[in-house]
Write a protein that holds these residues in place. Structure first.
Motif, mmCIF file in Angstrom:
data_model
loop_
_atom_site.group_PDB
_atom_site.id
_atom_site.type_symbol
_atom_site.label_atom_id
_atom_site.label_comp_id
_atom_site.label_asym_id
_atom_site.label_seq_id
_atom_site.Cartn_x
_atom_site.Cartn_y
_atom_site.Cartn_z
ATOM 1 N N VAL A 1 -15.280 6.658 26.141
ATOM 2 C CA VAL A 1 -15.618 7.918 25.469
ATOM 3 C C VAL A 1 -16.185 7.632 24.083
ATOM 4 N N ARG A 2 -15.647 6.645 23.396
ATOM 5 C CA ARG A 2 -16.198 6.247 22.099
ATOM 6 C C ARG A 2 -17.663 5.869 22.248
ATOM 7 N N GLU B 1 -19.719 6.865 24.589
ATOM 8 C CA GLU B 1 -20.475 8.078 24.907
ATOM 9 C C GLU B 1 -20.806 8.855 23.631
ATOM 10 N N ILE B 2 -19.845 8.958 22.716
ATOM 11 C CA ILE B 2 -20.075 9.658 21.448
ATOM 12 C C ILE B 2 -21.157 8.945 20.646
ATOM 13 N N TYR C 1 -24.515 9.456 22.291
ATOM 14 C CA TYR C 1 -24.963 10.836 22.142
ATOM 15 C C TYR C 1 -25.545 11.053 20.745
ATOM 16 N N ARG D 1 -12.351 12.987 24.021
ATOM 17 C CA ARG D 1 -13.192 13.944 24.758
ATOM 18 C C ARG D 1 -13.336 15.244 23.971
ATOM 19 N N LYS E 1 -15.686 14.580 21.228
ATOM 20 C CA LYS E 1 -17.047 14.516 21.763
ATOM 21 C C LYS E 1 -17.647 15.922 21.859
#
Length: 193
Positions: A6-7, A9-10, A13, A179, A182
């Motif tokens: 998730v880190r 993904e952030i 993004y 999440r 995010k």
């Protein structure tokens, strides 16, 4: 660690957002928020990867090195928690404590273990039930079992710590928190289509 995913993904993004290119604070409210983002995302990556590497290698058979490794793993989880707080701050107006961002008891449980076993082992006075002292001894340490002798309130007990399971439960909580963070990034940094 799922929280590392998730880190990533952030970070990806944010990099795909074009908003950050045109602003002096890279799209964050202040330079401090931007610094918090950069440093937090790096610490999240470094602590996650370090914990994963150590879990793969396991604790040293040398009890003196295993002490340092045990204390270091516990501290890495606390730094990870602090980095989650700073990452949230980077897209929020105020700083929150780990206990506000990480739901469930795994994050608090591992923080309490760190405080008892590595933070203040000779006298941990923050316990609700009075002072406590702890020592792991020179026994073999594995992620499945670390024996921690805890002395307090005129009694002694041996806690059998399954550090691997504790870290897994903590990571599940950290993943949920990230999440949520995010979602704040998606709101703050909308992509143009």
């Amino acid at each position: 660690m799922d929280s590392l995913t998730v880190r990533d993904e952030i970070s990806e993004y944010w990099l795909k957002s074009d908003k950050h290119l045109a602003e002096p604070t890279y799209g964050f409210d202040t330079a401090d928020h931007y610094d918090a983002f950069c440093i937090a995302k790096d610490w999240l990556q470094d602590t996650s990867e370090a914990i994963m590497a150590h879990r793969k290698a396991g604790f040293s058979g040398d009890p003196l090195l295993a002490y340092i490794e045990f204390w270091g793993v516990l501290q890495a989880v606390i730094v990870h928690q602090d980095a989650i707080c700073e990452l949230d701050y980077s897209v929020s107006e105020t700083r929150k404590k780990a206990s506000e961002l990480l739901s469930g008891n795994a994050s608090q449980e591992i923080r309490q273990l760190r405080n008892l076993a590595a933070g203040h082992p000779t006298l941990n006075a923050s316990r609700l039930n009075g002072p406590a002292r702890s020592v792991t001894g020179r026994l073999e340490k594995t992620y499945d079992q670390i024996d921690l002798m805890v002395s307090g309130d005129s009694n002694v007990r041996i806690a059998k710590i399954n550090l691997g399971k504790m870290i897994d439960r903590y990571d599940a909580e950290a993943t949920v928190a990230l999440r949520s963070i995010k979602e704040k990034f998606v709101t703050k940094f909308p992509h143009r289509d």
